[in-house]
Design an enzyme around this catalytic site. Structure first.
Site, PDB file in Angstrom:
ATOM      1  N   GLY A  93       0.813  -1.222   0.000  1.00 22.30           N
ATOM      2  CA  GLY A  93       0.000   0.000   0.000  1.00 22.30           C
ATOM      3  C   GLY A  93       0.840   1.264   0.000  1.00 22.30           C
ATOM      4  O   GLY A  93       0.356   2.348  -0.300  1.00 22.30           O
ATOM      5  N   LYS A 114       9.756   2.601   0.854  1.00 27.86           N
ATOM      6  CA  LYS A 114       8.551   2.566   1.698  1.00 27.86           C
ATOM      7  C   LYS A 114       8.158   4.012   1.979  1.00 27.86           C
ATOM      8  O   LYS A 114       8.993   4.805   2.433  1.00 27.86           O
ATOM      9  CB  LYS A 114       8.891   1.844   2.995  1.00 27.86           C
ATOM     10  N   GLY A 127      -0.271   6.199   1.629  1.00 34.36           N
ATOM     11  CA  GLY A 127       0.941   5.803   0.900  1.00 34.36           C
ATOM     12  C   GLY A 127       2.215   6.401   1.467  1.00 34.36           C
ATOM     13  O   GLY A 127       3.294   6.216   0.908  1.00 34.36           O
ATOM     14  N   ARG A 184       5.788 -12.838   1.073  1.00 36.70           N
ATOM     15  CA  ARG A 184       5.200 -13.128   2.389  1.00 36.70           C
ATOM     16  C   ARG A 184       4.299 -14.360   2.320  1.00 36.70           C
ATOM     17  O   ARG A 184       3.868 -14.738   1.221  1.00 36.70           O
ATOM     18  CB  ARG A 184       4.332 -11.928   2.810  1.00 36.70           C
ATOM     19  N   ASP A 250       0.562 -11.465   6.527  1.00 37.82           N
ATOM     20  CA  ASP A 250       1.140 -10.604   5.485  1.00 37.82           C
ATOM     21  C   ASP A 250       2.461  -9.988   5.933  1.00 37.82           C
ATOM     22  O   ASP A 250       3.133  -9.340   5.127  1.00 37.82           O
ATOM     23  CB  ASP A 250       0.153  -9.509   5.067  1.00 37.82           C
TER      24      ASP A 250
HETATM   25  P1  AMP Z   1       1.423  -3.356   8.143  1.00 41.65           P
HETATM   26  O1  AMP Z   1       0.693  -4.262   9.090  1.00 41.65           O
HETATM   27  O2  AMP Z   1       1.845  -2.037   8.709  1.00 41.65           O
HETATM   28  O3  AMP Z   1       2.600  -4.066   7.562  1.00 41.65           O
HETATM   29  O4  AMP Z   1       0.432  -2.948   6.942  1.00 41.65           O
HETATM   30  C1  AMP Z   1      -0.690  -3.690   6.555  1.00 41.65           C
HETATM   31  C2  AMP Z   1      -1.191  -3.236   5.210  1.00 41.65           C
HETATM   32  O5  AMP Z   1      -1.552  -1.853   5.230  1.00 41.65           O
HETATM   33  C3  AMP Z   1      -0.200  -3.381   4.067  1.00 41.65           C
HETATM   34  O6  AMP Z   1      -0.943  -3.710   2.920  1.00 41.65           O
HETATM   35  C4  AMP Z   1       0.372  -1.994   3.947  1.00 41.65           C
HETATM   36  O7  AMP Z   1       0.891  -1.728   2.679  1.00 41.65           O
HETATM   37  C5  AMP Z   1      -0.828  -1.131   4.249  1.00 41.65           C
HETATM   38  N1  AMP Z   1      -0.487   0.199   4.774  1.00 41.65           N
HETATM   39  C6  AMP Z   1       0.035   0.506   5.991  1.00 41.65           C
HETATM   40  N2  AMP Z   1       0.186   1.836   6.129  1.00 41.65           N
HETATM   41  C7  AMP Z   1      -0.211   2.401   4.954  1.00 41.65           C
HETATM   42  C8  AMP Z   1      -0.294   3.730   4.460  1.00 41.65           C
HETATM   43  N3  AMP Z   1       0.068   4.782   5.200  1.00 41.65           N
HETATM   44  N4  AMP Z   1      -0.756   3.911   3.208  1.00 41.65           N
HETATM   45  C9  AMP Z   1      -1.149   2.877   2.448  1.00 41.65           C
HETATM   46  N5  AMP Z   1      -1.109   1.610   2.855  1.00 41.65           N
HETATM   47  C10 AMP Z   1      -0.638   1.354   4.089  1.00 41.65           C
HETATM   48 MG    MG Z   2       3.042  -5.275   6.446  1.00 38.69          MG
END
Ligand code: AMP
Ligand code: MG
Length: 482
Positions: A93, A114, A127, A184, A250
């Site tokens: 994301g 990132k 994002g 993953r 994930d």
């Molecule tokens: P995480 O558990 O932080 O690894 O993220 C879980 C999901 O949310 C993944 O698909 C990430 O890419 C998405 N994600 C986390 N933060 C953001 C953000 N600020 N903008 C877009 N997608 C995000």
């Molecule tokens: Mg993640």
């Protein structure tokens, strides 16, 4: 070494085809990018000369303002179970795989940005990434690497000059990480739940060909290796007192790498129920749950792989997990008290010690680190406990047992080679964040990085960084947003 930015790209993941990702350039959000930190330890992994850190192109490439020549930027699609529930499609994301580089050793390394902007998988997210969480991931991934724990690596943090809204408005940044792979468990779950068994098989074949070539033609042996590497990684987390915080499928690497540092924490006052993620109200990912969650996640992976590897094959392999985990964990804990990895005769010592530590909330890292000093100055160790009585009793028993092994000097030296003086304590990360955010002072990142990159050295000039939080950091709440 490459000449500046001409990477020997080898975009293996991209060859899988566009059902695995969306090709997309970075959004170019950092109009005035500035360097926060770059890591000369990681640059050689992709053959990047460290002189490039100072060049203007470096900032443009690693902020996503300009495409790296020869890169193939893409956002990966994956799904996953979050907090035990099927969450459906997730994907990168806010991450962008710039490409894969085949280094001089023949190893493939992902270069991933990132915080480089929105992707088709951003859902409700912006994002973006903030300086605070980038510094935390940057320092922690390097700390884990120095502790010998498999992990993604940190290349650099570039500030974007943009303000990003979290609980409050915060400075934004783009973090570049390197990993052998960002694939993953959730990648496999994605194609299983889509009933796309051809893609699932293609993904398995890709992972085996590239990362487990010794298992070509043997899906069962590959799966057994994934189980074993996951168990070994989590055993290392437990032994060093690391809590990941978000062990969703994930965030589980198919290569057994520690991946996606969010609200992680190293245990300080020992508490087996420690939960580092404040939004984890049920304590699903508490410290003592991590080994069991690792197995839960592997069951989810086995389920996703069932069209390729029947459950009659995966079930007995999964049943080995506990044994493998215990094998690694016991070996590590024996070494932490100065015993040989396979010497089980003194297991009661470290088991009783953990009970004592938990009842008196002694500092996890220091309790082990100061064992070496305890032979000459017992009080330096017993003072870590609220009630020195039971601690003194344990220490007497310990010294008696270890002296019976002989070679005290060798044992003392070995203790300081396995028990770090420095882990990334929250207050230490916070000190680097405060200096960076409040004073544009990145020297604190530099200083902390040096300590955690050589965590077994005493660094007498900076010894307090290895101590629990000083008074002005007491009660520090680490935000879980990133
Ligand atoms: P995480 O558990 O932080 O690894 O993220 C879980 C999901 O949310 C993944 O698909 C990430 O890419 C998405 N994600 C986390 N933060 C953001 C953000 N600020 N903008 C877009 N997608 C995000
Ligand atoms: Mg993640």
């Amino acid at each position: 070494m490459i000449s500046r930015f001409e990477f020997p790209f080898d975009h293996q993941f991209a060859t899988l085809g566009n059902q695995f990702y969306t090709q997309i350039p970075a959004e170019g959000i950092g109009k005035n990018p500035y360097l926060i930190h770059s890591n000369s330890d990681a640059a050689p992994l992709i053959g990047l000369p460290t002189e490039t850190f100072q060049s203007p192109e470096f900032l443009d490439y690693f902020s996503g303002n300009q495409s790296l020549p020869g890169s193939h930027p893409l956002a990966m699609v994956y799904s996953g179970h979050q907090f035990g529930q099927w969450a459906g499609q997730l994907g990168d994301g806010r991450a962008l795989l710039l490409g894969q580089v085949r280094n001089a050793d023949g190893d493939l390394w992902d270069i991933q940005l990132k915080g480089g902007g929105k992707t088709p998988y951003s859902r409700f997210g912006d994002g973006r990434a903030v300086v605070r969480s980038c510094i935390r991931e940057y320092l922690c991934s390097e700390a884990m690497h120095a502790l010998g724990i498999p992990t993604s690596r940190a290349l650099c943090i570039v500030g974007t000059g943009e303000s990003v809204q979290r609980e409050t408005a915060e400075p934004g940044a783009v973090f570049t990480r390197l990993a052998r792979s960002h694939i993953r468990f959730g990648h496999f779950e994605h194609f299983y739940y889509q009933k796309n068994h051809d893609a699932l098989k293609a993904l398995c074949d890709h992972v085996i060909d590239e990362y487990f070539p010794q298992h070509q033609g043997h899906y069962d042996r590959w799966f057994a290796d994934v189980v074993s590497q996951t168990a070994s990684m989590i055993a290392q987390w437990q032994a060093v007192g690391f809590c990941h915080g978000v062990m969703n499928t994930d965030n589980m690497s198919i290569l057994g790498l520690t991946l996606d540092y969010g609200p992680f924490g190293f245990i300080e006052a020992f508490d087996i129920d420690y939960v580092c993620n404040h939004s984890d109200h049920a304590g699903r990912y508490a410290y003592d749950q991590q080994p069991m969650i690792g197995l839960w996640n592997l069951h989810a992976l086995a389920h996703a792989l069932s069209p390729i590897i029947p459950s009659e094959v995966t079930t007995p392999i999964l049943s080995e997990y506990d044994l493998t985990f215990n094998h690694h964990y016991f070996q590590l804990m024996r070494q932490k008290i100065g015993c040989a990895p396979s010497d089980s005769t003194h297991d009661d010592l470290w088991i009783d010690l953990l009970t004592l530590m938990a009842s008196q909330r002694s500092d996890y890292t220091l309790t082990f680190r100061r064992l070496a000093d305890s032979f000459t100055t017992p009080i330096s160790w017993t003072s870590l406990f609220r009630d020195p009585g039971p601690a003194t009793e344990w220490l007497t028993r310990y010294h008696y047992s270890l002296r019976s092994l002989g070679a005290e000097d060798r044992i003392i030296t070995s203790l300081n080679q396995v028990n770090p003086r420095y882990v990334l304590r929250n207050w230490v990360a916070e000190s680097a964040i405060r200096a960076a955010e409040d004073g544009n002072d990145y020297s604190e990142i530099d200083k902390v990085l040096q300590l955690i990159q050589t965590p077994y050295d005493d660094h007498l000039d900076a010894i307090h960084y290895g101590d629990p939080a000083p008074d002005h950091y007491l009660g520090l709440q680490v935000s879980c947003s990133s």
